[in-house]
Design a protein around this motif. Structure first.
Motif, short mmCIF file in Angstrom:
data_model
loop_
_atom_site.label_atom_id
_atom_site.label_comp_id
_atom_site.label_asym_id
_atom_site.label_seq_id
_atom_site.Cartn_x
_atom_site.Cartn_y
_atom_site.Cartn_z
N ILE A 191 45.83 42.17 46.88
CA ILE A 191 46.95 41.36 46.44
C ILE A 191 47.46 40.55 47.63
O ILE A 191 47.74 41.12 48.69
N THR A 192 47.56 39.24 47.45
CA THR A 192 48.14 38.39 48.50
C THR A 192 49.45 37.80 47.97
O THR A 192 49.46 37.12 46.95
N THR A 194 52.67 35.36 48.74
CA THR A 194 53.12 34.28 49.61
C THR A 194 54.58 33.95 49.30
O THR A 194 54.92 33.58 48.18
N THR A 254 53.26 35.66 54.54
CA THR A 254 52.34 36.28 53.57
C THR A 254 52.26 37.79 53.81
O THR A 254 52.49 38.28 54.93
N ARG A 277 47.64 42.40 37.11
CA ARG A 277 47.81 40.94 37.25
C ARG A 277 49.19 40.51 36.75
O ARG A 277 49.89 39.73 37.41
N GLU A 281 51.99 39.04 39.36
CA GLU A 281 52.34 37.63 39.28
C GLU A 281 53.81 37.43 38.88
O GLU A 281 54.51 36.60 39.44
N THR A 290 54.85 33.58 45.23
CA THR A 290 53.65 33.57 44.40
C THR A 290 52.76 34.72 44.86
O THR A 290 52.87 35.20 46.00
N ALA A 291 51.87 35.16 43.96
CA ALA A 291 50.96 36.25 44.33
C ALA A 291 49.65 36.09 43.58
O ALA A 291 49.60 35.58 42.47
N GLU A 292 48.61 36.54 44.24
CA GLU A 292 47.27 36.43 43.68
C GLU A 292 46.61 37.80 43.72
O GLU A 292 46.79 38.54 44.70
N VAL A 293 45.80 38.13 42.72
CA VAL A 293 45.08 39.40 42.69
C VAL A 293 43.58 39.12 42.73
O VAL A 293 43.07 38.33 41.94
N LYS A 294 42.91 39.73 43.68
CA LYS A 294 41.44 39.69 43.69
C LYS A 294 40.95 41.06 43.22
O LYS A 294 41.30 42.09 43.83
N TRP A 295 40.18 41.08 42.14
CA TRP A 295 39.76 42.34 41.51
C TRP A 295 38.28 42.56 41.78
O TRP A 295 37.46 41.68 41.54
#
Ligand code: NI
Length: 390
Positions: A191-192, A194, A254, A277, A281, A290-295
């Motif tokens: 999870i990133t 920002t 971040t 997710r 989010e 904001t946030a992003e999920v890499k699965w």
């Protein structure tokens, strides 16, 4: 029928193979000496076919029974790879490769299956074909999937598939299994988050990334406690938490967190990803970040098929007696890539007692050679029961 006399006779030879493999461990797909050793033994034994290079360094061997009137084919699987762990077992045949150790007993599994090959090639007291599967990269490399993707099941016409794993904590020579989920799936996420970096004394001019990320960690646990049916098993762990700030008086821009989700419920593999997710989010959004999920999907749930589990239990009782077989052992949350083979064909995965030793993946772990006759007899029993001689 208990331990076969012939397998008891072969016990010292199988132990010698096991200790040779133990002294020369190899990692993942880089099993060149191990696969060569397996092929040399299979040649000496006189199996009917040997095919190397399946799933990169996997080896497949075929042994035909005295007859083949029904076209029956059973697959038996062993894993061959070791772990990047410096050995502290103190045994006199310890690893000669610094930093690498057979700490999960795959040397034992491979040797047991070689012993089975020797027995079956000598006796051939069955009607059909036994396919022996020696797979690479169980420890995180999905070697089981690589072999299935390479056509293992179709090319050899495998109809059912069986495997075993040694189990510290269960008395040596005993068996434990259950129908349905036995080992968990293991998926990973990153999870990133920002926000907006700034001065620690002026939070109103920034968006506090650390606070947002912390809220996400807490909210993710509410998925486990509030969304998952309490009788299902889901574990979510956030294992790392890093921000881009190295100063106590700076609000970072971040934050990155990594974690894993384990479950015994294939449906929750899909739902967990969706829930994560959404939570990530929307929690970020609520704070203006904001946030992003890499699965990253890992091994599936290892699910034993009911019918084949019953055969596996019958064979184990025949070898060890009813009192030595637990047919309803609790599931555990490590993952196992035999799951890919069980997705491709019906089959079952058995725990073979390894006694009171250190756990698998511990530097002081020792495979108990006294488990060899029971494990080998179980495989042989399965072949002869599922494909009875005419
Ligand atoms: Ni293992």
């Amino acid at each position: 029928m208990p331990i076969r006399n012939r397998l008891a006779e072969l016990h010292p030879e199988i132990t010698k193979w096991r200790r040779h493999l133990h002294a020369h461990p190899e990692l993942m797909y880089e099993l060149h000496e191990t696969a060569a050793f397996v092929q040399e033994r299979l040649k000496e034994i006189g199996v009917d076919e040997i095919t190397p290079g399946i799933g990169r360094t996997g080896v497949v061997a075929v042994i035909r029974g005295k007859t083949d009137t029904k076209g029956r084919v059973i697959g038996l699987r062993a894993d061959m790879d070791a772990l990047p762990i410096p050995e502290q077992s103190g045994v006199d045949y310890a690893s000669q490769t610094p930093g690498v150790m057979h700490a999960c007993g795959h040397d034992g599994h491979t040797s047991i299956l070689l012993g089975v090959a020797k027995y079956l090639a000598e006796t051939r007291n069955f009607d059909g074909t036994a396919v022996l599967i020696f797979q690479p990269a169980e420890e995180g490399g999905a070697g089981g999937k690589a072999m299935v993707d390479d056509g293992l099941m179709d090319r050899w016409g495998i109809q059912e598939v069986y495997g075993l794993h040694n189990a510290p904590g269960i008395p040596t020579g005993q068996f434990a299994i259950r129908p349905g989920p036995l080992l968990a799936s293991s998926d990973e996420f990153e999870i990133t988050v920002t926000g907006k970096g700034g001065h620690a004394a002026a939070p109103h001019e920034a968006i506090d990334t650390t606070l947002v990320a912390a809220q996400i960690v807490v909210s993710l646990q509410s998925m486990v406690s509030r969304n998952v049916d309490p009788i299902h098993r889901v574990v979510l762990t956030v294992g790392t938490f890093r921000t881009d700030s190295n100063a106590s008086n700076v609000i970072p821009h971040t934050a990155v967190m990594e974690g894993t989700v384990r479950t015994l419920d294939p449906e929750w593999r899909i739902r967990a990803e969706e829930r994560i997710r959404t939570i990530v989010e929307h929690t970020a959004l609520a704070y203006g970040a904001t946030a992003e999920v890499k699965w990253t999907p890992g091994y599936p749930v290892t699910i034993n098929h009911d019918e084949q589990t019953a055969y596996a239990i019958d064979a184990a009782i025949a070898v060890a007696g009813e009192a030595q077989v637990d047919p309803d052992t609790p599931p555990i949350l490590p993952a196992e890539d035999f799951s890919y083979m069980l997705e491709a064909r019906p089959g079952a995965f058995m725990f073979l007692g390894n006694g009171d030793t250190a756990m698998c993946h511990h530097p002081a772990y020792i495979f108990d050679d006294e488990a060899i006759p029971a494990g080998a007899s179980w495989f042989v029993e399965l072949v002869e029961r599922r494909m009875p001689a005419q």
